[in-house]
Motif scaffolding. Structure first.
Motif, short mmCIF file in Angstrom:
data_model
loop_
_atom_site.label_atom_id
_atom_site.label_comp_id
_atom_site.label_asym_id
_atom_site.label_seq_id
_atom_site.Cartn_x
_atom_site.Cartn_y
_atom_site.Cartn_z
N GLY A 8 0.82 -1.22 0.00
CA GLY A 8 0.00 0.00 0.00
C GLY A 8 0.85 1.26 0.00
O GLY A 8 0.41 2.31 0.47
N GLY A 14 1.57 5.23 3.32
CA GLY A 14 2.62 4.40 2.74
C GLY A 14 3.61 5.22 1.92
O GLY A 14 4.83 5.02 2.02
N PHE A 82 0.71 -1.58 5.08
CA PHE A 82 -0.20 -0.43 5.04
C PHE A 82 -1.44 -0.74 4.19
O PHE A 82 -2.46 -0.07 4.33
CB PHE A 82 0.47 0.77 4.37
N GLU A 85 -8.27 -1.03 2.52
CA GLU A 85 -9.37 -0.12 2.23
C GLU A 85 -9.50 0.69 3.51
O GLU A 85 -9.60 0.12 4.60
CB GLU A 85 -10.66 -0.90 1.94
N LYS A 199 -11.06 12.20 2.67
CA LYS A 199 -10.88 12.29 4.12
C LYS A 199 -11.03 13.75 4.55
O LYS A 199 -10.78 14.66 3.77
CB LYS A 199 -9.51 11.76 4.52
P1 NAD Z 1 -4.99 4.92 1.71
O1 NAD Z 1 -6.39 4.52 1.42
O2 NAD Z 1 -4.53 6.30 1.38
O3 NAD Z 1 -3.98 3.90 0.96
C1 NAD Z 1 -4.19 2.54 0.89
C2 NAD Z 1 -3.26 1.97 -0.18
O4 NAD Z 1 -3.44 0.54 -0.21
C3 NAD Z 1 -3.57 2.49 -1.59
O5 NAD Z 1 -2.36 2.80 -2.26
C4 NAD Z 1 -4.26 1.30 -2.27
O6 NAD Z 1 -4.06 1.25 -3.66
C5 NAD Z 1 -3.59 0.13 -1.55
N1 NAD Z 1 -4.40 -1.10 -1.58
C6 NAD Z 1 -5.72 -1.23 -1.28
N2 NAD Z 1 -6.10 -2.51 -1.42
C7 NAD Z 1 -5.00 -3.20 -1.78
C8 NAD Z 1 -4.75 -4.57 -2.06
N3 NAD Z 1 -5.73 -5.48 -1.98
N4 NAD Z 1 -3.49 -4.95 -2.40
C9 NAD Z 1 -2.49 -4.04 -2.49
N5 NAD Z 1 -2.68 -2.72 -2.24
C10 NAD Z 1 -3.92 -2.32 -1.89
O7 NAD Z 1 -4.76 4.59 3.25
P2 NAD Z 1 -3.85 5.33 4.33
O8 NAD Z 1 -4.63 6.43 4.94
O9 NAD Z 1 -2.53 5.60 3.74
O10 NAD Z 1 -3.74 4.17 5.43
C11 NAD Z 1 -2.67 3.22 5.36
C12 NAD Z 1 -2.82 2.25 6.52
O11 NAD Z 1 -2.76 2.96 7.76
C13 NAD Z 1 -4.15 1.50 6.54
O12 NAD Z 1 -3.90 0.16 6.91
C14 NAD Z 1 -4.97 2.22 7.60
O13 NAD Z 1 -5.87 1.33 8.21
C15 NAD Z 1 -3.88 2.68 8.56
N6 NAD Z 1 -4.18 3.89 9.31
C16 NAD Z 1 -4.60 5.03 8.67
C17 NAD Z 1 -4.82 6.19 9.42
C18 NAD Z 1 -5.24 7.47 8.75
O14 NAD Z 1 -5.55 8.44 9.44
N7 NAD Z 1 -5.26 7.56 7.43
C19 NAD Z 1 -4.63 6.20 10.80
C20 NAD Z 1 -4.18 5.01 11.42
C21 NAD Z 1 -3.95 3.88 10.66
#
Ligand code: NAD
Ligand code: TYD
Length: 352
Positions: A8, A14, A82, A85, A199
């Motif tokens: 991700g 990421g 990372f 969804e 977001k």
């Molecule tokens: P994001 O939605 O911006 O990015 C997710 C990435 O994962 C994208 O590049 C997407 O193409 C990829 N992806 C989705 N399904 C996939 C699959 N099946 N195989 C390979 N790649 C796939 O998310 P983010 O905000 O960068 O969050 C990243 C991680 O951090 C997540 O696991 C989320 O739960 C966690 N998180 C996010 C936050 C936040 O505030 N954004 C806070 C705490 C934890």
């Protein structure tokens, strides 16, 4: 030379993590595997895409053959997961894909890493680690007082947070059952560059700049604990290097704000520094999100005490940096919102 499999890595956190790590270390290689869903954007990585220490693989974390092929080709030391969804509103509309990617994809990564790293019965390649990037949302919702601690029982409410909690439980089970080397981080809401404008913070910045309505769910009094994305990246790096195996680390900077405060802060900053014609009249209170968690708040004492982590960017500085980044990267926002970046993928990597 350590080899990181970052999943991700074309998403918000990421891609920030990849930039952070390649700036900090010259003796690492990062393999970024991403499915490039609507949230994955390779434009986030153009500055490093030709680096010798970086390789991109277009694949789904649920794909056994594709993930095994990465382990065959590279001597992976760390997995930083990372890929997910990540949007609560989408999970309310379509829960299935959240279970598929967030739970089944994580199990697939665990199984393949376990197979390739095993050197004996419950013994693994020296120094290897699987880091699951999780969220404070797995703890559910707080009342007016108290904080989430690592010992707080999991009580997720949305399909998104339930899928993240499910993945966390499987990751922990691999440690308990197989002594498989893992850590889990649970961070609060992140903000900063490259965040997809569905977001709250990038959506409000973009809509304010375009004089569009600013949708505020319910009464705007729900509280989130905001952390600048680079401080999250720093925490993940510290947990990979020094986290005690099997442990969970909460990550947050005691920066709780109501949603309406966030929205007004953004309007006021843009009004003062960018466009004096915007005002709070853009705010539109809309129907509340189903099952909307009232308050999140992290107790970061464990990571502070055990690993010496503390956030470096205050909200006042971080939000200015973030607004400036979106102002200076209008083409990025236009590409993301118009879907033009799909063309960029096709040009770079063909149809898939
Ligand atoms: P994001 O939605 O911006 O990015 C997710 C990435 O994962 C994208 O590049 C997407 O193409 C990829 N992806 C989705 N399904 C996939 C699959 N099946 N195989 C390979 N790649 C796939 O998310 P983010 O905000 O960068 O969050 C990243 C991680 O951090 C997540 O696991 C989320 O739960 C966690 N998180 C996010 C936050 C936040 O505030 N954004 C806070 C705490 C934890
Ligand atoms: P979001 O950025 O979706 O993150 P999360 O739901 O994972 O915390 O939302 C942050 C908060 O902002 C949450 O309480 C929902 C609220 N919100 C709005 O009021 N309006 C919006 O348009 C969005 C996207 C979110």
């Amino acid at each position: 030379m350590k080899n990181y499999l970052v999943t991700g890595g074309a998403g918000f956190i990421g891609s920030n993590f990849i930039h952070y790590m390649l700036k900090k270390y010259s003796d690492i290689k990062i393999i970024n595997v991403d499915k490039l869903t609507y949230a994955g954007n390779l434009e986030n990585l153009t500055a490093i895409e030709n680096s010798e220490n970086y390789e991109f693989v277009h694949a789904d974390i649920c794909d056994k053959d594709a993930i095994s092929a990465i382990f065959e080709k590279h001597n992976i030391d760390y997995v930083v997961n990372f890929a997910a969804e990540s949007h609560v509103d989408r999970s309310i509309k379509s829960p299935e894909i959240f279970i598929e990617t967030n739970v089944e994809g994580t199990v697939n990564l665990l199984n393949i890493a376990k197979t390739f790293w095993a050197t004996g019965d419950d013994v693994y390649k020296e120094g290897c680690k699987f880091l699951q990037v999780s969220t404070d949302e797995v703890y559910g919702s707080l009342g007016q007082t108290g904080y989430f601690m690592e010992t707080t029982p999991l009580n997720p409410h949305s399909p998104y947070s339930a899928s993240k909690a499910g993945a966390d439980m499987v990751v922990k089970a691999y440690f308990d059952t197989f002594k498989f080397p893992i850590n889990i981080t649970r961070c609060s809401n992140n903000y900063g560059p490259y965040q997809f404008p569905e977001k709250l913070i990038p959506l409000i910045i973009n809509n304010t700049l375009n004089h569009n309505d600013l949708p505020v769910y319910g009464d705007g009094m729900n509280i989130r604990d905001w952390l600048y994305v680079e401080d999250h990246c720093k925490a993940i790096d510290m947990v990979i290097n020094n986290g005690k195996l099997g442990e969970v680390y909460n990550v947050g900077g005691h920066n709780e704000r109501t949603n309406i405060t966030i929205v007004k802060t953004i309007i006021n900053h843009i009004k003062e520094h960018v466009d004096s014609s915007v005002s709070e009249t853009l705010i539109k209170y809309v129907k509340d999100r189903k099952g909307h968690d009232k308050r999140y708040g992290i107790d970061p004492e464990k990571i502070r005490k055990e690993l010496g982590w503390s956030p470096e960017t205050t909200f006042e500085v971080g939000i200015k940096k973030t607004i400036d980044w979106y102002l200076n990267n209008k083409a990025w926002m236009e590409n993301v919102t118009s879907g033009q970046y799909k063309e960029y993928y096709k040009k770079m990597y063909g149809e898939k």
